[in-house]
Design an enzyme around this catalytic site. Structure first.
Site, PDB file in Angstrom:
ATOM      1  CE  LYS A  94      31.301  43.973  45.908  1.00 38.82           C
ATOM      2  NZ  LYS A  94      31.243  43.391  44.555  1.00 38.82           N
ATOM      3  N   GLY A  97      35.762  38.335  41.608  1.00 38.54           N
ATOM      4  CA  GLY A  97      36.662  38.897  40.589  1.00 38.54           C
ATOM      5  C   GLY A  97      37.962  39.417  41.176  1.00 38.54           C
ATOM      6  CD  GLU A 103      34.460  44.561  43.951  1.00 41.07           C
ATOM      7  OE1 GLU A 103      34.267  44.301  42.755  1.00 41.07           O
ATOM      8  OE2 GLU A 103      34.317  43.714  44.847  1.00 41.07           O
TER       9      GLU A 103
HETATM   10  C1  5RP Z   1      34.323  41.344  41.920  1.00 46.27           C
HETATM   11  C2  5RP Z   1      32.988  41.208  42.568  1.00 46.27           C
HETATM   12  C3  5RP Z   1      31.813  41.027  41.682  1.00 46.27           C
HETATM   13  O1  5RP Z   1      30.855  41.973  42.005  1.00 46.27           O
HETATM   14  C4  5RP Z   1      31.238  39.668  41.889  1.00 46.27           C
HETATM   15  O2  5RP Z   1      32.274  38.702  41.709  1.00 46.27           O
HETATM   16  C5  5RP Z   1      30.082  39.377  40.935  1.00 46.27           C
HETATM   17  O3  5RP Z   1      30.574  39.285  39.630  1.00 46.27           O
HETATM   18  P1  5RP Z   1      29.644  38.982  38.386  1.00 46.27           P
HETATM   19  O4  5RP Z   1      28.794  40.183  38.182  1.00 46.27           O
HETATM   20  O5  5RP Z   1      30.618  38.743  37.260  1.00 46.27           O
HETATM   21  O6  5RP Z   1      28.828  37.755  38.709  1.00 46.27           O
HETATM   22  O7  5RP Z   1      32.848  41.238  43.755  1.00 46.27           O
HETATM   23  O8  5RP Z   1      35.359  41.389  42.854  1.00 46.27           O
END
Ligand code: 5RP
Length: 219
Positions: A94, A97, A103
């Protein structure tokens, strides 16, 4: 189904995990945004909401929800979040984002972690997606040199500052055969705030949308 429809389908399937009186943690990302947009349907069942990022907080508040601090709620009943990669052992990458630290805190404080993904995120071995590491800015070069040992290529995420005021290193081309061990080792490097491997506290439930259906796998 197109990928955006898969994300929406997985997100909406997570609504059934919300029970009356729910203390709910909300993740970050485009998949979770579909979940947030569906939350007004179950507004009456939610007692408190905790956000894993400022972006999620703003989206929730935009829908008229009050967002509470984790320090006020104590442990949560449920955490719903997406992932960049998942394996059949419920280990995750993860942090695509950049919200990985908050998280991981909210996931750790939750009794159940429901992870919502489309089928492109399911992999045999984690690591094709670059592994994010949140670092204290002063430690960026030191941490980069240390992670080269794992035969990955660290790249600074240019122009990105986390909600905590830190930076992200994305490590490319890793083959993560032992996610639990790698999570422990990278967490030991001074300057690392959080590694985006969620193996110690992985998901409890994977909701996976593919072309035909939405599947649920429970631990
Ligand atoms: C953000 C995360 C998100 O859960 C991960 O990047 C998945 O994102 P998306 O649903 O846009 O594919 O860990 O830090």
């Amino acid at each position: 189904m197109h990928q955006t429809e898969k994300k929406r389908a997985a997100a909406e399937a997570a609504l059934e995990y919300i029970e009356p009186g729910c203390l709910l943690g909300v993740g970050t990302g485009s998949t979770v945004n579909y979940f947030i947009d569906a939350l007004p349907q179950v507004r009456d069942k939610i007692d408190a909401l905790v956000a894993s990022s400022e972006a999620t907080r703003e989206r929730l508040e935009g829908l008229g929800f009050d967002v509470t601090e984790l320090s006020e709620t104590g442990d949560l009943d449920l955490y719903v979040d997406g992932a960049d990669e998942a394996n059949k052992h419920f280990h995750l990458i993860k942090g695509g984002g950049g919200a990985l630290t908050r998280e991981k805190i909210v996931a750790g404080a939750s009794r159940k972690f429901v992870c919502i993904i489309d089928d492109s995120k399911m992999v045999g071995t984690l690591g094709a997606f670059p592994l994010p590491i949140e670092v204290i800015p002063m430690g960026r070069s030191f941490v980069s040199r240390k992670v080269i040992k794992y035969r990955g290529q660290p790249v600074m995420r240019e122009g990105f500052v986390t909600d905590n005021g830190n930076e992200i290193i994305d490590v490319y081309n890793l083959k993560i055969t032992n996610p639990v061990e790698m999570e422990e080792r990278i967490n030991q490097i001074p300057g690392v705030v959080t590694v985006g491997l969620f193996a110690h506290r992985g998901a409890d439930v994977l909701i996976i949308a593919d072309d035909k259906e939405v599947k649920t796998i429970k631990k």
